[in-house]
Design a protein around this motif. Structure first.
Motif, PDB file in Angstrom:
ATOM      1  N   LEU A 217       0.837  -1.194   0.000  1.00  0.00           N
ATOM      2  CA  LEU A 217       0.000   0.000   0.000  1.00  0.00           C
ATOM      3  C   LEU A 217       0.874   1.246   0.000  1.00  0.00           C
ATOM      4  O   LEU A 217       1.919   1.281   0.675  1.00  0.00           O
ATOM      5  CB  LEU A 217      -0.915   0.011   1.234  1.00  0.00           C
ATOM      6  N   GLY A 218       0.460   2.278  -0.753  1.00  0.00           N
ATOM      7  CA  GLY A 218       1.282   3.470  -0.838  1.00  0.00           C
ATOM      8  C   GLY A 218       0.484   4.762  -0.889  1.00  0.00           C
ATOM      9  O   GLY A 218      -0.654   4.787  -1.367  1.00  0.00           O
ATOM     10  N   ILE A 219       1.097   5.822  -0.384  1.00  0.00           N
ATOM     11  CA  ILE A 219       0.556   7.187  -0.447  1.00  0.00           C
ATOM     12  C   ILE A 219       1.656   8.089  -0.983  1.00  0.00           C
ATOM     13  O   ILE A 219       2.829   7.976  -0.574  1.00  0.00           O
ATOM     14  CB  ILE A 219       0.114   7.687   0.948  1.00  0.00           C
ATOM     15  N   LEU A 220       1.298   8.981  -1.890  1.00  0.00           N
ATOM     16  CA  LEU A 220       2.235   9.979  -2.385  1.00  0.00           C
ATOM     17  C   LEU A 220       1.595  11.354  -2.257  1.00  0.00           C
ATOM     18  O   LEU A 220       0.495  11.587  -2.769  1.00  0.00           O
ATOM     19  CB  LEU A 220       2.615   9.713  -3.846  1.00  0.00           C
ATOM     20  N   VAL A 221       2.284  12.255  -1.559  1.00  0.00           N
ATOM     21  CA  VAL A 221       1.804  13.624  -1.346  1.00  0.00           C
ATOM     22  C   VAL A 221       2.787  14.581  -2.020  1.00  0.00           C
ATOM     23  O   VAL A 221       3.997  14.519  -1.769  1.00  0.00           O
ATOM     24  CB  VAL A 221       1.686  13.949   0.153  1.00  0.00           C
ATOM     25  N   GLU A 222       2.267  15.468  -2.878  1.00  0.00           N
ATOM     26  CA  GLU A 222       3.097  16.466  -3.551  1.00  0.00           C
ATOM     27  C   GLU A 222       2.505  17.843  -3.278  1.00  0.00           C
ATOM     28  O   GLU A 222       1.718  18.376  -4.059  1.00  0.00           O
ATOM     29  CB  GLU A 222       3.163  16.193  -5.051  1.00  0.00           C
ATOM     30  N   PRO A 223       2.875  18.454  -2.115  1.00  0.00           N
ATOM     31  CA  PRO A 223       2.252  19.719  -1.719  1.00  0.00           C
ATOM     32  C   PRO A 223       2.548  20.860  -2.685  1.00  0.00           C
ATOM     33  O   PRO A 223       1.748  21.788  -2.809  1.00  0.00           O
ATOM     34  CB  PRO A 223       2.833  19.981  -0.332  1.00  0.00           C
ATOM     35  N   TRP A 224       3.685  20.820  -3.343  1.00  0.00           N
ATOM     36  CA  TRP A 224       4.016  21.799  -4.373  1.00  0.00           C
ATOM     37  C   TRP A 224       5.022  21.146  -5.320  1.00  0.00           C
ATOM     38  O   TRP A 224       5.612  20.102  -5.016  1.00  0.00           O
ATOM     39  CB  TRP A 224       4.570  23.096  -3.795  1.00  0.00           C
ATOM     40  N   HIS A 225       5.183  21.734  -6.490  1.00  0.00           N
ATOM     41  CA  HIS A 225       6.037  21.154  -7.518  1.00  0.00           C
ATOM     42  C   HIS A 225       7.474  20.978  -7.008  1.00  0.00           C
ATOM     43  O   HIS A 225       8.059  21.887  -6.415  1.00  0.00           O
ATOM     44  CB  HIS A 225       6.053  22.049  -8.766  1.00  0.00           C
ATOM     45  N   GLY A 226       8.021  19.793  -7.223  1.00  0.00           N
ATOM     46  CA  GLY A 226       9.397  19.523  -6.840  1.00  0.00           C
ATOM     47  C   GLY A 226       9.577  18.997  -5.441  1.00  0.00           C
ATOM     48  O   GLY A 226      10.713  18.712  -5.036  1.00  0.00           O
ATOM     49  N   THR A 227       8.493  18.836  -4.681  1.00  0.00           N
ATOM     50  CA  THR A 227       8.574  18.282  -3.326  1.00  0.00           C
ATOM     51  C   THR A 227       7.551  17.163  -3.187  1.00  0.00           C
ATOM     52  O   THR A 227       6.367  17.354  -3.462  1.00  0.00           O
ATOM     53  CB  THR A 227       8.300  19.347  -2.260  1.00  0.00           C
ATOM     54  N   ARG A 228       8.020  15.998  -2.756  1.00  0.00           N
ATOM     55  CA  ARG A 228       7.130  14.843  -2.611  1.00  0.00           C
ATOM     56  C   ARG A 228       7.445  14.094  -1.330  1.00  0.00           C
ATOM     57  O   ARG A 228       8.610  14.008  -0.899  1.00  0.00           O
ATOM     58  CB  ARG A 228       7.300  13.886  -3.812  1.00  0.00           C
ATOM     59  N   PHE A 229       6.392  13.549  -0.730  1.00  0.00           N
ATOM     60  CA  PHE A 229       6.509  12.678   0.435  1.00  0.00           C
ATOM     61  C   PHE A 229       5.793  11.377   0.128  1.00  0.00           C
ATOM     62  O   PHE A 229       4.656  11.387  -0.347  1.00  0.00           O
ATOM     63  CB  PHE A 229       5.907  13.328   1.684  1.00  0.00           C
TER      64      PHE A 229
END
Length: 432
Positions: A217-229
């Protein structure tokens, strides 16, 4: 689309047979035939920059706008030699014919790799498939080494086929899930001391195969361009290995004693858990050319439950002994640098804690804490074709071992000197 699918299907079938025959040199591996090798795994769940994300974080598939297939070949050389010390007993250090036993050398090459495919269905939905081996251990000592009464050969490996789905919830959040069908294989051979001078060793062998399933299972969060968690979770999976013990070459005295205990054709239940694991990763682009990434991970190895098999004495009533494992922690840092429009350079370092205390180390599982150092490069041949090459050193260092199970197995004491793995990885990604 048929003209695309035919070569992909051919490559898939070929690679399936290749991975199925491969052996691995560790337990859970970050090295899965992907460009992550050149980062020592840093950014594992957040980078999501190629088709291998179908396995490392299925939510990351939503970042890929074209169908993509990635193939990786990953030969690994394991350097592992054991040097006994003066505390090793005569029962272990001397062969039945009176000759001295050898030091333990299980060094050698091991093939590995991975195949990954991502297919965009629409703006939000992605489907994917991975074929790889990310769980396993393979050891092959010489039959006349000092620890032969603990293990001669040990193989524990799994090949996984995982379909996955990724869904883009909104501009900054994606979710993903995969279900891996895992084919597990276990085989172990142990010499048996017949306890009579001049009488050659016998042998105990167990082997089995089993299928199991594991959720990814996975989650990907990209609050703004060029930054991912990224955050991933591998579920626990159970491999129910069992087999009738196969003895051969047993002396009459020991055969009668084990037969009286009902152990000559005993059934061993060797079920073990592939543990649950959590990985958190972050990725951030500081400039158009430079990106940094990190990992924090946890693996539940205290639930692993592998046992040691062997004959300690003629009065044995049990052929197994529990081994004590502990949870492990992982941390990694890495960087990507775009040197030109076509060339990218990657580097990373990672640390994993040991899954057992040194006093619990046994010859069938000689593991310890380790450091990973990765270096790689990527060349974009065109907009649709990328090639990567990577090298990673997995440094374990010296592992002390002192085991003593009984008069027949004897005491084996000494050090695995400068243990290391050398991982080489070549990948090709085609986007069409």
């Amino acid at each position: 689309m048929l003209r695309y699918w035919c070569p992909i299907l051919f490559i898939f079938i070929f690679f399936l047979s290749f991975v199925n025959g491969a052996s691995a040199g560790g337990l859970y591996l970050y090295e899965v035939g992907s460009p992550d090798v050149g980062l020592a795994g840093a950014g594992y769940a957040a980078r999501a920059d190629d088709a291998a994300t179908v396995f490392t974080n299925p939510a990351g598939m939503t970042r890929l706008d074209q169908p993509a297939v990635l193939m990786g070949a990953q030969p690994v050389y394991m350097d592992m030699e054991f040097s006994p010390d003066g505390n090793t007993s005569a029962a272990a250090a001397t062969l039945p014919n009176g000759a001295p036993a050898k030091d333990g050398d299980t060094s050698g090459w091991m093939p590995a790799g991975g195949l990954y495919y991502v297919h965009p269905v629409n703006d939000r939905l992605r489907l994917g498939l991975s074929v790889n081996g990310y769980f396993g251990l393979s050891l092959d000592y010489e039959s006349d080494w000092v620890g032969r009464y603990y293990v001669k050969e040990a193989t524990l490996q799994g090949m996984a086929v995982q379909p996955a789905v990724g869904w883009k919830v909104n501009d900054w959040l994606s979710l993903g899930a995969g279900v891996a069908a895992i084919y597990g294989m276990m085989e172990e051979k142990i010499a048996v001391n017949n306890g009579a001078p001049g009488l050659a060793d016998g042998e105990l062998k167990v082997e089995d195969q089993d299928w199991t399933a594991q959720f990814n299972l996975g989650i990907l969060v990209e609050p703004w361009h060029g930054t991912r968690f990224g955050l991933t979770y591998l579920s626990e999976a159970k491999l129910d290995f069992s087999d009738r013990v196969n003895f051969k070459g047993m002396g009459p005295g020991l055969q009668a004693a084990l037969g009286g205990q009902g152990l000559l054709n005993a059934k061993l239940d060797l079920g073990m858990n592939m543990p649950q694991a959590v990985m958190f990763s972050a990725y951030h682009e500081f400039t158009d050319r430079l990106a940094l990434m990190l990992n924090l991970g946890w693996q539940d190895w205290s639930r692993f439950g592998r046992v040691q098999i062997g004959v300690d004495a003629a009065a044995d009533t049990n052929l197994t002994a529990d081994l004590d494992y502990q949870d492990t922690w992982h941390v990694a840092l890495g960087a990507e640098y775009r040197a030109s429009d076509a060339w990218q350079i990657t580097a990373g370092v990672a640390y994993d804690s040991a899954m057992m205390e040194e006093e619990d180390v046994a010859p069938n599982m000689p593991v310890g804490e380790n450091w990973r150092f990765g270096l790689g490069t990527r060349y974009d041949w065109s907009e649709d074709l990328s090639l990567t090459g990577a090298y990673e050193l997995v440094w374990v260092g010296d592992i002390d071992m002192d085991v003593s199970r009984g008069p027949l197995a004897g005491r084996v004491s000494g050090t695995y000197d400068a243990v290391s793995l050398h991982v080489f990885c070549l990948t090709l990604e085609w986007r069409f």
